[in-house]
Design an enzyme around this catalytic site. Structure first.
Site, PDB file in Angstrom:
ATOM      1  N   ASP A 140      -7.854  -1.218   3.837  1.00  0.00           N
ATOM      2  CA  ASP A 140      -6.555  -0.546   3.895  1.00  0.00           C
ATOM      3  C   ASP A 140      -6.701   0.868   4.433  1.00  0.00           C
ATOM      4  O   ASP A 140      -5.920   1.309   5.282  1.00  0.00           O
ATOM      5  CB  ASP A 140      -5.921  -0.484   2.494  1.00  0.00           C
TER       6      ASP A 140
ATOM      7  N   HIS B 283      -0.164  -9.705  -4.422  1.00  0.00           N
ATOM      8  CA  HIS B 283       0.144  -8.743  -5.485  1.00  0.00           C
ATOM      9  C   HIS B 283       1.649  -8.650  -5.717  1.00  0.00           C
ATOM     10  O   HIS B 283       2.125  -7.696  -6.315  1.00  0.00           O
ATOM     11  CB  HIS B 283      -0.390  -7.355  -5.120  1.00  0.00           C
TER      12      HIS B 283
ATOM     13  N   HIS C  34      -8.133  -7.768  -7.281  1.00  0.00           N
ATOM     14  CA  HIS C  34      -8.606  -8.895  -6.474  1.00  0.00           C
ATOM     15  C   HIS C  34      -9.686  -9.660  -7.230  1.00  0.00           C
ATOM     16  O   HIS C  34     -10.451 -10.417  -6.642  1.00  0.00           O
ATOM     17  CB  HIS C  34      -9.185  -8.409  -5.148  1.00  0.00           C
TER      18      HIS C  34
END
Lengths: 328, 328
Positions: free
Chosen positions: B110, B57, B216
């Site tokens: 995450d 990213h 994603h």
């Protein structure tokens, strides 16, 4: 063709309108003829720097209009030179009496149209021709070498000198010195698609790359099989360093430029590969720039630029810059 | 797969090494476990901001480490959450005694790994969860809404507050307020290719787009025929504004983010289209950001982010920032 566009014929105008509005604190976009100037007038006594060329290389050139760099940019249609009247309008708009330096990438259309504008312009002016691409002599639209990403370095350093009050002859000489000290080479993994054409500029196999590609998709030195990054970068740096004639310990700027479609993650990997090679040659990487600065629409690929630096060039490189695309 | 890479398993390490070297004046890259910190220690009494997530990213998050923004970033493998020990090492490295704020994008990996790090960390800490993507509830790797480009706004504003000496509770509350004021939505024209997979994440037709795509490549709201930019942007802004509940005259930040493979020229056209819609709604575009800031490798596409601003947020947005990717 997969692009964010309404009518293809409105793409440039709508894009420039968005650019002007998003950066209204830095630039003004003018119509008829189209040119981009700083939001504030050129200070009296400051040489005005003007560049331009076909669109599709953003942020080049309009993204470099602002304090410490260009005073105006003239965007042509995609991959098409702007007209002399655009350049003339820009010169008249930004010349505060100290004269104008035109920064011209070496393409026949650009050279011809800037020459016409320079002849027609009533004020003091000079031109510098950027021809940093070592890949090939003569090309689809070029006699001699093409002007590519090294233009960013010329505009930054000459712009800083102009901002400090150097006169026209001094800024011109400095720009020429940067050109003489700068070499670039690019590689493409994919083609780009010019919106008005609607299809890729060139065909390329799934396992191929175009080594030495131009920023409009012009052919390079060879079509080759895709190779590991170290090998690709090795070939590019060999071509650049072989031409530049550097000595051990020489300070250089290493500039890895994305052509539009290559992720930053890969550009930093390319930077790492190039830096290791420069280390091996005993060169001192004094400054670095990594990112998409002179693009070829959505082309996947990158170019490497190396500039031989000295104390004066380093000071001017480090001088403050406040543009849409480059700021420090 | 056409990428600049040596061995796929070395891509992240080589890229980070290049990043660290190109920006040695701003960051340090540490190995084992991998984390990126500012080149200078966190000043005593300053809350430390840490973010991180899967790589791919860029420039998010390491590109936002520096004065006025993050103190550290933890890059995982491509599209893979970093481990708790990376986050723990980062926290221990940058906490100067005023505590740590973890900025977490809402993905299950995450969230879990940041929670573990937060539990293991011996110092004062808090976490803010960014979930700005209005496209879908729940997704491939997310319960609730995904965290996307709005993360950049959270990191900028919370980072500025921390830089000014706000305490941990204040910085946390401010970050939560930005999250509550921020909505995003994305659209993809092409897939990206995760290097380790070697093939595109999803298949998409030559005339199709994925409306509401995740960063994603997660599915969005629908697969639709490619449409004129005004229509695409109209659908995205309708979703964002319908969720954000703005009133006429409200000041907003308009952020057009490229997903990696879309040229700047098109991003500015998208900005223009979005700005016209916001004008029609009577909103005041107080600040703008256009560029590739939260990407999905080489995906062609973009996202729109709108943040409701107020005087405090505007002041913090405008505060100086000195990172690899954002500087003013």
């Amino acid at each position: 063709m997969k692009k964010f566009v309404n009518r293809v014929e409105d793409l440039l105008a709508e894009s420039l309108r968005g650019f002007g509005r998003a950066h209204a604190d830095i630039v003004r976009v003018h119509d008829d003829p189209v040119h981009v100037t700083r939001a504030t007038p050129t200070p009296a006594g400051k040489v005005a720097l003007i560049s331009g060329g076909g669109s599709g290389h953003e942020p080049l050139h309009a993204g470099f209009v602002g304090r410490g760099m260009l005073d105006a940019a003239c965007p042509g249609a995609v991959f098409t030179s702007p007209t002399p009247d655009q350049k003339l309008a820009a010169a008249r708009a930004v010349d505060s009496g100290a004269g104008v330096l035109f920064v011209v990438k070496n393409y026949e259309g650009d050279v011809m149209n800037f020459e016409m504008a320079a002849e027609m312009y009533e004020g003091a002016n000079a031109s510098v021709l950027v021809n940093d691409d070592v890949a090939v002599e003569d090309s689809t639209w070029t006699t001699g070498r093409r002007g590519v990403a090294g233009t960013v370095v010329v505009e930054k350093i000459a712009g800083a000198a102009a901002e400090r009050g150097a006169d026209l002859a001094t800024v011109e000489a400095l720009a020429e010195r940067v050109v003489a000290s700068t070499r670039s080479m690019g590689v493409a993994l994919t083609s780009c698609t010019v919106p008005a054409a609607g299809e890729p500029t060139f065909a390329i196999g799934e396992d191929e790359m175009e080594m030495g590609v131009g920023i409009h998709g012009e052919p390079g030195r060879k079509r080759a099989k895709l190779a590991p990054a170290d090998e690709i970068v090795g070939e590019m740096t060999a071509a650049i360093l072989g031409d530049l004639g550097l000595g051990r310990g020489d300070p250089v700027l290493l500039f890895v430029n994305g052509l539009g479609g290559t992720p930053l993650m890969e550009l930093y990997l390319v930077y790492d590969a190039a830096a290791r090679i420069l280390d091996d040659r005993g060169l001192a990487i004094a400054r670095s720039l990594v990112g998409n600065y002179c693009t070829s629409l959505e082309m996947a690929g990158c170019s490497l630029t190396v500039t031989r630096m000295d104390d004066e060039l380093l000071t001017l490189w480090d001088a403050p810059v406040h543009t849409a695309a480059l700021r420090w």
